[in-house]
Design an enzyme around this catalytic site. Structure first.
Site, short mmCIF file in Angstrom:
data_model
loop_
_atom_site.label_atom_id
_atom_site.label_comp_id
_atom_site.label_asym_id
_atom_site.label_seq_id
_atom_site.Cartn_x
_atom_site.Cartn_y
_atom_site.Cartn_z
N GLY A 147 0.72 -1.27 -0.10
CA GLY A 147 -0.16 0.09 0.05
C GLY A 147 0.63 1.13 -0.07
O GLY A 147 0.64 2.27 0.63
N TYR A 189 -15.32 -1.89 8.39
CA TYR A 189 -13.99 -1.44 8.74
C TYR A 189 -13.47 -1.81 10.21
O TYR A 189 -12.46 -2.34 10.31
CB TYR A 189 -13.86 0.02 8.60
CG TYR A 189 -12.44 0.84 8.46
CD1 TYR A 189 -11.47 0.44 7.74
CD2 TYR A 189 -12.17 1.48 9.53
CE1 TYR A 189 -10.14 0.96 7.91
CE2 TYR A 189 -11.11 2.26 9.81
CZ TYR A 189 -10.03 1.83 9.00
OH TYR A 189 -8.82 2.42 9.23
N LEU A 194 1.49 3.36 -2.03
CA LEU A 194 1.17 4.57 -2.67
C LEU A 194 0.04 5.40 -2.12
O LEU A 194 -0.52 6.21 -2.59
CB LEU A 194 0.67 4.43 -4.31
CG LEU A 194 1.74 3.73 -5.22
CD1 LEU A 194 0.87 3.42 -6.66
CD2 LEU A 194 2.90 4.40 -5.30
N GLY A 195 -0.47 4.86 -1.08
CA GLY A 195 -1.54 5.29 0.08
C GLY A 195 -0.96 6.62 0.66
O GLY A 195 0.07 6.95 0.68
N GLN A 196 -2.08 6.94 1.61
CA GLN A 196 -1.82 8.16 2.05
C GLN A 196 -0.65 8.06 3.16
O GLN A 196 0.30 9.03 3.18
CB GLN A 196 -3.01 8.61 3.00
CG GLN A 196 -2.99 9.92 3.57
CD GLN A 196 -4.06 10.32 5.17
OE1 GLN A 196 -4.45 9.49 5.32
NE2 GLN A 196 -4.14 11.58 5.25
N LYS A 199 -10.65 -4.28 11.58
CA LYS A 199 -9.52 -3.96 12.36
C LYS A 199 -9.47 -4.57 13.80
O LYS A 199 -8.52 -5.05 13.99
CB LYS A 199 -9.91 -2.46 12.73
CG LYS A 199 -9.41 -1.40 11.46
CD LYS A 199 -8.24 -1.79 11.14
CE LYS A 199 -7.88 -0.80 9.67
NZ LYS A 199 -6.53 -1.00 9.11
N ILE A 236 -0.81 -2.07 -5.59
CA ILE A 236 -1.44 -2.81 -6.84
C ILE A 236 -1.17 -2.27 -8.31
O ILE A 236 -1.24 -3.36 -9.20
CB ILE A 236 -3.13 -2.75 -6.58
CG1 ILE A 236 -3.98 -3.78 -7.49
CG2 ILE A 236 -3.57 -1.39 -6.47
CD1 ILE A 236 -4.40 -4.93 -6.78
N ARG A 237 -0.69 -1.16 -8.39
CA ARG A 237 -0.51 -0.69 -9.63
C ARG A 237 0.74 0.21 -9.47
O ARG A 237 1.08 0.84 -8.69
CB ARG A 237 -1.61 0.29 -10.26
CG ARG A 237 -2.41 -0.22 -11.41
CD ARG A 237 -3.61 0.52 -11.51
NE ARG A 237 -4.74 -0.23 -11.28
CZ ARG A 237 -5.67 0.02 -10.31
NH1 ARG A 237 -5.17 0.93 -9.39
NH2 ARG A 237 -6.54 -0.74 -10.05
#
Ligand code: AKB
Length: 316
Positions: free
Chosen positions: A8, A138, A10-12, A142, A35-36
């Site tokens: 992950g 969510y 590229l996420g925040q 968690k 993922i990309r």
């Protein structure tokens, strides 16, 4: 930690954490994955679909990593819109990442969230160890994730560690699909329009934290002496407990004419109301010495300055 795989990336959190890890542990020791593939990755990058059973394992093995920081997940509002997809990514990805850590004997970090609490949890000064019956997909992910990480620690000896992140505020990469996203949007709109319409109602408190503190928390916890850790998954951490009007008054100290309006989104409001108003972070302080450096006002000054620079650069 010497060689680290970040999922992950590229996420925040991932986009900033990867850069910080590269400057702390060395360019060649951080393997970013998502993922990309981005157009121009700035260092080592691998495409990983965390829901595919072996991909995390294969890449971890290929680079001989000693740590996985598993960030790939859907946030709360998106998970509510797509609960089955959320289960597959949030739980399927987590178990694949834990299996890789188990098979290759790796250290492991994954974030939990204030979303792991629910309406029956004590709302104020929420204890580290308390009732957790969340009412969102969510939150279910968690809590199950915290338990799963504890299980891999006690059953298989995997060195799993985690924190319950509050809403994270940053100017680098926008959050996508969270309930606390308003606390990022408000700064952009303050600069662009001098006004913001909040989808979270006045008086709705949630814990929040500036990204530099969140990144320090991850590194500090991962470097902490394991003998001092009575908890593992996951530590309450916080910087401020704030409602939309607190962001408005903090912004008004810098932009006096800033106006805040309200148009409440019932879904995200419902999620926010099911979460604590403020959490108790004493265990993180006692067991690995964590304390946030930013409060709402020094975060506001920095956010506004950095967003102004960013928007100027983008328009140049
Ligand atoms: C969200 O709003 O979903 C996240 C979180 C608090 O976990 N920012």
């Amino acid at each position: 930690m010497k060689k680290i795989l970040v999922t992950g990336a590229l996420g925040q959190i991932g986009s900033e954490l990867t850069e910080k890890l590269r400057s702390t542990y060395g360019e060649d020791n951080i393997i970013a994955s998502d993922i990309r593939r981005p157009e121009n990755p700035s260092g080592i990058f691998e495409e990983i679909d965390v829901t595919k059973e072996k991909e995390i394992y294969e890449i971890s093995k290929k680079y001989n990593v000693d740590t996985i920081i598993h960030l790939a997940a859907l946030l709360s509002a998106k998970a509510e819109a797509f609960p089955k997809v959320a289960w597959e990514i949030n739980m399927g990805g987590l178990v694949n990442a834990l299996e890789a850590a188990k098979q290759l004997d790796l250290k492991f970090f994954t974030p939990s969230s204030i979303g792991a609490f629910g309406p029956s949890t004590p709302k104020d000064n929420t204890p580290q160890d308390t009732l957790q019956r969340p009412t969102t997909m969510y939150g279910v992910n968690k809590v199950a994730g915290e338990l799963l990480c504890d299980y891999y620690f006690s059953r298989f000896g995997v060195d799993t560690r985690g924190v319950r992140f509050p809403g994270l505020i940053s100017y680098v990469t926008a959050p996508g699909g969270g309930t606390t996203d308003y606390a990022v949007e408000v700064y952009y709109e303050a600069i662009r329009k001098g006004a913001y319409t909040s989808y979270i109602a006045q008086g709705t408190h949630m814990d929040m934290m500036y990204m530099p503190d969140a990144l320090n928390a991850i590194i500090q916890l991962m470097e902490a002496n394991p003998d001092r850790l009575k908890h593992r998954n996951a530590f309450n951490i916080t910087a401020v407990s704030a409602a939309p009007e607190h962001f408005a008054s903090s912004i008004r100290k810098q932009i006096p004419n800033f106006e805040m309006g309200y148009q409440v989104d019932p879904v995200r409001q419902g999620i926010a109301e099911s979460w604590p108003d403020s959490i108790n972070a004493d265990a993180a302080k006692e067991e690995w010495g964590f304390e946030a450096a930013y409060d709402i006002d020094n975060m506001t000054v920095d956010m506004l300055e950095k967003i102004r620079e960013k928007l100027k650069k983008d328009s140049a």
